[in-house]
Design a protein around this motif. Structure first.
Motif: not given
Length: 206
Positions: A108, A111, A121, A125-126
């Motif tokens: 977190c 990112l 990015r 997110e996976e």
């Protein structure tokens, strides 16, 4: 300043510039006691290191050109992403890191960084899975001469991945401050004196 470069927006991006060698304890003593280094080395200290590396099940981090790890260095935990490659034995990698007590906290925070590369990015997110882990002790001292500062390390421990385990025994020289040409001149002098050749395979690549 630490080694780095400006990206297209003018933001400063840290660059890791280092050379490593496959060694044993006797060779590590040779390095730390070598007359090119010893008069300029600060006190050596030991740091216990535990690192876990992650990727998506489809290997999307590797495909995007970076590796992701959560490493405990003594009492400190740091989440780090590295991308780049080595040329002629010298590794030059973009290094982005943040203090984090867990992988989720680290991802977190990474990112949210304004300098986080757009191509890196989507993989984060996976869902992420563990791909390797390692545990080693780092003996480290700082070399300082003029405007040049170099971290001199010896790492000893093990790597575990894919149900297999392999030993770690390597020395590293990492540029912390100063001109890259001065760092490379020092590296070249040491290699000629010791008869060493750089080892271009990183711990994680192994």
């Amino acid at each position: 300043p630490a080694p780095g470069r400006a990206d297209r927006t003018g933001r400063y991006v840290k660059m890791e510039i280092e050379v490593k060698y496959q060694t044993d304890q006797a060779q590590a003593r040779q390095l730390f006691c070598h007359p090119l280094l010893a008069p300029y080395l600060g006190p050596a200290h030991q740091i216990p290191m535990q690192a876990v590396y992650y990727d998506t099940a489809q290997g999307e981090c590797a495909a995007a050109g970076f590796v992701l790890r959560l490493r405990r260095e003594g009492e400190t935990a740091i989440c780090t992403a590295k991308g780049g490659r080595g040329v002629d034995g010298v590794a030059r990698r973009t290094e982005l890191e943040t203090p984090a007590s867990s992988l989720e906290e680290g991802v977190c925070a990474l990112l949210r960084r304004p300098d986080w590369p757009a191509a890196w990015r989507a993989p984060l997110e996976e869902p992420l899975v563990e791909t390797a882990r390692m545990e080693f002790t780092r003996l480290a001292a700082e070399f300082r001469q003029g405007g040049l500062a170099v971290e001199v390390c010896y790492d000893q421990g093990w790597i575990e991945a894919g149900g297999k385990r392999a030993p770690i025994g390597e020395c590293e020289l990492e540029l912390k401050q100063g001109a890259e040409k001065d760092f490379l001149a020092l590296v070249d002098q040491l290699q000629q004196a010791l008869g060493w050749k750089p080892w271009e395979t990183s711990k994680y690549r192994r």
